[in-house]
Design an enzyme around this catalytic site. Structure first.
Site, short mmCIF file in Angstrom:
data_model
loop_
_atom_site.label_atom_id
_atom_site.label_comp_id
_atom_site.label_asym_id
_atom_site.label_seq_id
_atom_site.Cartn_x
_atom_site.Cartn_y
_atom_site.Cartn_z
CD GLU A 108 19.13 2.37 3.22
OE1 GLU A 108 18.65 2.30 4.12
OE2 GLU A 108 19.74 1.82 2.62
CG ASP B 198 11.77 0.81 -2.80
OD1 ASP B 198 9.96 1.09 -3.09
OD2 ASP B 198 11.90 1.42 -1.89
CG ASN C 78 18.78 1.21 7.80
OD1 ASN C 78 17.24 1.03 7.72
ND2 ASN C 78 19.48 0.68 7.01
CG HIS D 147 15.17 0.98 5.04
ND1 HIS D 147 15.93 0.41 4.35
CD2 HIS D 147 14.51 0.21 4.12
CE1 HIS D 147 16.50 -0.48 3.95
NE2 HIS D 147 14.73 -0.69 4.08
C1 F6R Z 1 10.28 -1.40 -0.64
C2 F6R Z 1 10.54 -0.92 0.55
C3 F6R Z 1 11.87 -1.18 2.14
C4 F6R Z 1 10.88 -2.49 2.65
C5 F6R Z 1 11.30 -2.30 4.31
C6 F6R Z 1 11.18 -4.12 4.17
O1 F6R Z 1 9.72 -1.35 -1.16
O2 F6R Z 1 10.16 0.21 0.58
O3 F6R Z 1 11.91 -0.11 2.64
O4 F6R Z 1 10.05 -1.82 3.03
O5 F6R Z 1 13.18 -2.57 3.40
O6 F6R Z 1 11.42 -5.40 3.46
P1 F6R Z 1 11.09 -6.73 3.72
O7 F6R Z 1 9.60 -6.22 4.67
O8 F6R Z 1 11.54 -7.35 3.33
O9 F6R Z 1 11.59 -6.95 4.92
#
Ligand code: F6R
Length: 250
Positions: A143, A67, A136, A138
């Site tokens: 989302e 992303d 959540n 994702h």
């Molecule tokens: C970022 C991504 C997000 C993160 C998720 C967890 O490229 O794909 O889905 O993996 O938000 O984020 P952290 O690792 O910061 O808890």
């Protein structure tokens, strides 16, 4: 689904880096699907260390990131492109032309999404996809929704995600409100998936995603249908998942 228990963040990072390293050694021209955020920083640190020791060669590797924030340029310190340069790309011998991240500056959403889908297809799909998980549920920026989005799309980020990501920005208002993300189908098409999580704050969502029902309201839950998923998490993050798994004998 395999669950690997690590003692702490460092242990989680080393175990995940080991799997990625095995992938690179066994298939030097692998396509790696990569993530950003707090979870993979230690994994990238470990891979860089092994590269510097001469144990890993990235010269034939291609990467596709999950992303990118809509509207941010590669040189913006908050962009995921910048994160990847800082944490992995400039510290290994990976070729710049083999690294791919959605172009946040392309404001033509349809064109950018279609470009990214074609790119993943042209690379022949993903050999190993590294994932973190949002509080959540994702995955990438898929989302919670009424339906699973299959392909790359541009999403409006939820308040919870904006809050969770605010630590990377000066203020919460600075967090972009939209992002490009790979869709669930591209992620599910990866041959192997390695999901990493650490800390007590991920315990509830890990248990819900992997022992609860499969629903687009918890995007990560669809990973239950993938045939090669390894969850690597520390004890705090695994506590509820292991308890639920024992009860339901998964
Ligand atoms: C970022 C991504 C997000 C993160 C998720 C967890 O490229 O794909 O889905 O993996 O938000 O984020 P952290 O690792 O910061 O808890």
């Amino acid at each position: 689904m395999k669950i690997v228990r690590a003692k702490d963040y460092e242990g989680m990072s080393r175990k995940a880096a080991n799997l990625i390293s095995a992938q690179i050694i066994l298939k030097p021209d692998s396509v790696l699907g990569l993530a950003t955020g707090n979870s993979p920083i230690g994994v990238y640190r470990q891979l860089v260390e092994w590269y510097r020791k001469g144990d890993l060669d990235f010269s034939e590797i291609s990467t596709v990131n999950l992303d990118e924030y809509y509207g941010l340029s590669k040189t913006d310190i908050h962009s995921y492109a910048y994160f990847m340069e800082e944490n992995l790309f400039t510290k290994t011998n990976i070729l710049a032309e083999n690294t791919h991240i959605p172009n946040g500056l392309n404001l033509d959403e349809l064109a950018e999404c279609s470009n990214y889908n074609q790119l993943i297809q042209a690379l022949g799909g993903i050999d190993l996809q590294l994932l973190g998980i949002g509080h959540n549920g994702h995955i990438g920026f898929n989302e919670p929704n009424e339906a699973f989005e299959k392909q790359t799309h541009c999403v409006k980020l939820t308040e919870r995600t904006i809050k969770a990501n605010a630590s990377f920005f000066a203020t919460q208002e600075d967090v972009p409100k939209k992002a490009y993300t790979m869709g669930m189908k591209s992620i599910m098409n990866a041959k192997k998936i390695v999901l990493i999580a650490h800390g007590e704050s991920k315990a509830e969502i890990l248990a819900l995603a992997f022992t609860g029902k499969i629903t687009p309201e918890v995007p990560a839950s669809i990973l239950q249908l993938h045939q090669d998923v390894t969850i690597i998490a520390d004890e705090a993050a695994l506590e509820l998942l292991l308890k639920n798994s024992k009860e339901s004998k998964i």
